[in-house]
Design a protein around this motif. Structure first.
Motif, mmCIF file in Angstrom:
data_model
loop_
_atom_site.group_PDB
_atom_site.id
_atom_site.type_symbol
_atom_site.label_atom_id
_atom_site.label_comp_id
_atom_site.label_asym_id
_atom_site.label_seq_id
_atom_site.Cartn_x
_atom_site.Cartn_y
_atom_site.Cartn_z
ATOM 1 N N ASN A 70 48.170 41.941 42.076
ATOM 2 C CA ASN A 70 47.427 40.972 41.972
ATOM 3 C C ASN A 70 46.749 40.673 41.561
ATOM 4 O OD1 ASN A 70 50.393 39.174 43.220
ATOM 5 N ND2 ASN A 70 49.434 40.164 45.555
ATOM 6 N N LEU A 71 45.750 39.550 41.024
ATOM 7 C CA LEU A 71 44.773 39.246 40.484
ATOM 8 C C LEU A 71 43.769 38.793 41.648
ATOM 9 C CD1 LEU A 71 45.507 38.041 37.136
ATOM 10 C CD2 LEU A 71 43.672 40.053 37.385
ATOM 11 N N TRP A 72 42.575 38.779 41.742
ATOM 12 C CA TRP A 72 42.409 38.817 42.626
ATOM 13 C C TRP A 72 40.247 37.795 41.946
ATOM 14 C CZ3 TRP A 72 42.246 37.508 48.116
ATOM 15 C CH2 TRP A 72 43.878 38.367 48.942
ATOM 16 N N ALA A 73 39.281 36.758 42.804
ATOM 17 C CA ALA A 73 38.454 36.062 42.449
ATOM 18 C C ALA A 73 38.172 36.399 43.354
ATOM 19 C CB ALA A 73 38.496 35.033 41.915
ATOM 20 N N LEU A 74 36.834 37.587 43.491
ATOM 21 C CA LEU A 74 35.876 37.549 44.446
ATOM 22 C C LEU A 74 34.280 37.494 44.473
ATOM 23 C CD1 LEU A 74 37.341 41.780 45.397
ATOM 24 C CD2 LEU A 74 38.154 38.882 46.306
ATOM 25 N N PRO A 75 34.279 36.560 45.426
ATOM 26 C CA PRO A 75 32.780 35.661 44.470
ATOM 27 C C PRO A 75 31.337 36.333 45.588
ATOM 28 C CG PRO A 75 33.901 34.812 47.372
ATOM 29 C CD PRO A 75 34.778 35.970 46.591
ATOM 30 N N ARG A 76 30.497 36.203 45.064
ATOM 31 C CA ARG A 76 29.188 36.725 45.969
ATOM 32 C C ARG A 76 28.838 36.491 46.782
ATOM 33 N NH1 ARG A 76 27.504 34.115 40.878
ATOM 34 N NH2 ARG A 76 26.728 32.120 41.604
ATOM 35 N N GLY A 77 28.540 36.850 47.580
ATOM 36 C CA GLY A 77 27.681 37.449 49.202
ATOM 37 C C GLY A 77 29.381 37.019 50.036
ATOM 38 N N VAL A 78 30.004 37.961 49.923
ATOM 39 C CA VAL A 78 31.110 38.229 51.128
ATOM 40 C C VAL A 78 30.076 39.669 51.370
ATOM 41 C CG1 VAL A 78 33.316 39.028 51.000
ATOM 42 C CG2 VAL A 78 32.964 37.169 49.541
ATOM 43 N N GLN A 111 35.452 48.889 44.334
ATOM 44 C CA GLN A 111 35.028 47.218 44.661
ATOM 45 C C GLN A 111 33.208 47.579 44.597
ATOM 46 O OE1 GLN A 111 36.257 44.874 44.249
ATOM 47 N NE2 GLN A 111 34.760 43.501 43.779
ATOM 48 N N TYR A 112 32.766 48.866 45.668
ATOM 49 C CA TYR A 112 30.822 48.842 45.779
ATOM 50 C C TYR A 112 30.472 48.666 44.393
ATOM 51 C CZ TYR A 112 26.825 50.236 47.513
ATOM 52 O OH TYR A 112 25.582 50.675 47.704
ATOM 53 N N PHE A 113 31.051 49.090 43.282
ATOM 54 C CA PHE A 113 30.301 49.467 42.668
ATOM 55 C C PHE A 113 29.875 47.313 41.438
ATOM 56 C CE2 PHE A 113 31.364 53.750 42.604
ATOM 57 C CZ PHE A 113 30.016 54.386 42.581
ATOM 58 N N LEU A 114 31.285 47.262 41.089
ATOM 59 C CA LEU A 114 31.159 45.940 40.784
ATOM 60 C C LEU A 114 30.301 45.201 42.268
ATOM 61 C CD1 LEU A 114 35.277 45.029 40.233
ATOM 62 C CD2 LEU A 114 33.316 45.995 38.402
ATOM 63 N N ASP A 115 30.877 44.446 42.666
ATOM 64 C CA ASP A 115 29.425 44.039 43.685
ATOM 65 C C ASP A 115 28.105 44.254 43.827
ATOM 66 O OD1 ASP A 115 31.438 43.330 45.124
ATOM 67 O OD2 ASP A 115 31.657 44.179 47.356
ATOM 68 N N VAL A 116 28.095 45.600 43.090
ATOM 69 C CA VAL A 116 26.480 46.063 43.408
ATOM 70 C C VAL A 116 25.419 46.164 41.917
ATOM 71 C CG1 VAL A 116 24.340 47.262 44.383
ATOM 72 C CG2 VAL A 116 26.838 46.823 45.927
ATOM 73 N N ASP A 120 28.799 32.178 45.843
ATOM 74 C CA ASP A 120 28.502 31.925 47.531
ATOM 75 C C ASP A 120 29.208 31.339 48.164
ATOM 76 O OD1 ASP A 120 28.043 33.258 49.652
ATOM 77 O OD2 ASP A 120 26.018 33.945 49.680
ATOM 78 N N GLY A 121 29.682 31.538 48.684
ATOM 79 C CA GLY A 121 31.321 30.245 49.782
ATOM 80 C C GLY A 121 31.976 30.211 48.853
ATOM 81 N N SER A 122 32.553 30.437 47.586
ATOM 82 C CA SER A 122 33.189 29.479 47.213
ATOM 83 C C SER A 122 35.172 30.096 46.997
ATOM 84 C CB SER A 122 33.707 29.761 45.578
ATOM 85 O OG SER A 122 32.935 31.554 45.594
ATOM 86 N N GLY A 123 34.766 31.336 48.395
ATOM 87 C CA GLY A 123 36.063 31.098 49.075
ATOM 88 C C GLY A 123 37.077 32.543 47.870
ATOM 89 N N GLU A 124 37.131 33.909 48.690
ATOM 90 C CA GLU A 124 38.348 34.584 48.074
ATOM 91 C C GLU A 124 39.509 34.053 47.443
ATOM 92 O OE1 GLU A 124 38.131 38.373 49.503
ATOM 93 O OE2 GLU A 124 36.979 37.975 51.173
ATOM 94 N N ARG A 125 40.157 34.219 46.284
ATOM 95 C CA ARG A 125 41.129 33.479 45.987
ATOM 96 C C ARG A 125 41.926 34.870 45.270
ATOM 97 N NH1 ARG A 125 37.504 30.080 42.042
ATOM 98 N NH2 ARG A 125 36.372 31.522 43.387
#
Length: 337
Positions: free
Chosen positions: A29-37, A103-108, A289-294
């Motif tokens: 699946n495709l996920w949109a992961l926002p800032r702030g998680v 995911q760590y690298f994409l987040d940071v 931040d706060g937009s939610g994971e989708r």
């Protein structure tokens, strides 16, 4: 299984493509992961962080990020490497589970250079996790690339970390290890050897073909042409459907392919079993931040009758969040009756 190719001069853009070859459906699946998680390493929770950048990722079983790009143009790709040996965990050094490694690298991080500096300085470890459903323990390596055209490949061999960091490292496939792949390439006549360009689906042959063709792509006149050009290279390395061989997970059919424009932040997904190509423009989705994971459900959402094709940036639906596989979950499944 799998091929990754970087085209750093695609008409003023950096474009990367990858195929996913596997012997069974990965429930992608495709996920949109926002800032702030807030996330943790999936091992001991000794390493915790808050996502600095939002990202779009492709998952396996909704528990591991296997491909993706963040909002500033850093992308990563998990591929199989049978020689991977991660060594015993040293509690004095940072460790990441395989599930959250990418995911760590994409987040940071914003660039490959930043990521490499952190990994080398801290001698970061990766911890393999058993798939609770199949009992498989993935043997994987990781490639990173960014909007500057930089590239790095991380492999764990004989328990030690090897980092291959250079803009010229455009291609990655599977076995043998990356240093050996470069040696084999010099045996091909296009690079001074005496062997013709090979045509099989072996990882070293795909490495040679992908390198040959990406170096000879014509300058694109548009983003569409650049993406199509990269698909032409990735499709040349695709593996046809075949009977599965459980003893050789590295010999598998291509089940999907991705092309990402790291400069203009477009992420394009193509399934081998459906005719619809879909893409996400990261500038067109809310990653605040706060937009939610989708999520976009690719398993049920790409049928022709659903009409889901083209730009699907507005098709993400709110979920409870991506739950990465952890060591605790593996051990719980192992102890269950």
């Amino acid at each position: 299984m799998c091929t990754r190719v970087v085209w750093p001069d695609a008409g003023g853009a950096v474009v990367v493509g990858r195929s996913m070859d596997y012997h069974r459906d990965l429930a992608t699946n495709l996920w949109a992961l926002p800032r702030g998680v807030d996330r943790s390493d999936g091992i001991t929770d000794a390493l915790r962080w808050r996502a600095r950048y939002g990202s779009v990722v492709t998952t396996a079983f909704d528990m591991i990020s296997v491909d993706g790009m963040n909002e500033v143009g850093l992308a990563g790709h998990v591929l199989w490497l049978a020689e991977s040996e991660y060594g015993e965990v040293d509690r004095n050094r940072p460790a990441l589970s395989q599930a959250v490694w990418l995911q760590y690298f994409l987040d940071v991080f914003a660039t490959v250079a930043e990521a490499v500096d952190w990994v080398v300085e801290n001698q970061v470890q990766v911890v393999p996790l058993t798939d609770p459903a199949s009992g498989e323990v993935p043997a994987i390596h990781l490639a990173l690339d960014d909007a500057t055209g930089d590239s790095a490949i991380f492999e764990y061999i004989d328990g030690g970390l090897r980092v291959h960091h250079d803009r010229s490292y455009r291609v990655m496939t599977n076995s043998p290890t990356y240093d050996r792949q470069l040696e084999l390439l010099r045996e091909i006549d296009a690079w001074g050897g005496d062997r013709p360009l090979p045509g099989t689906t072996a990882a070293s042959d795909r490495f040679a073909r992908a390198t040959y063709y990406v170096e000879r792509l014509p300058a694109p006149r548009s983003q569409v042409e650049a993406i199509a050009s990269m698909f032409s290279v990735i499709r040349n390395t695709a593996q046809p459907f075949r009977m599965p061989d459980p003893g050789r997970p590295d010999v598998s059919q291509t089940i999907w392919q991705v092309v990402a424009d790291l400069t203009r932040r477009r992420y394009v997904f193509e399934s081998s079993t459906r005719p619809n190509i879909v893409w996400v423009d990261l500038d067109g989705i809310d990653l605040s931040d706060g937009s939610g994971e989708r999520m976009i459900d690719l398993g049920g959402g790409l049928a022709v009758v659903d009409g889901l094709a083209g730009n699907v940036s507005g098709e993400f639906r709110q979920t409870d969040g991506l739950r990465f596989l952890t060591l605790a979950a593996v051990e719980s499944a192992r102890s269950a009756p």
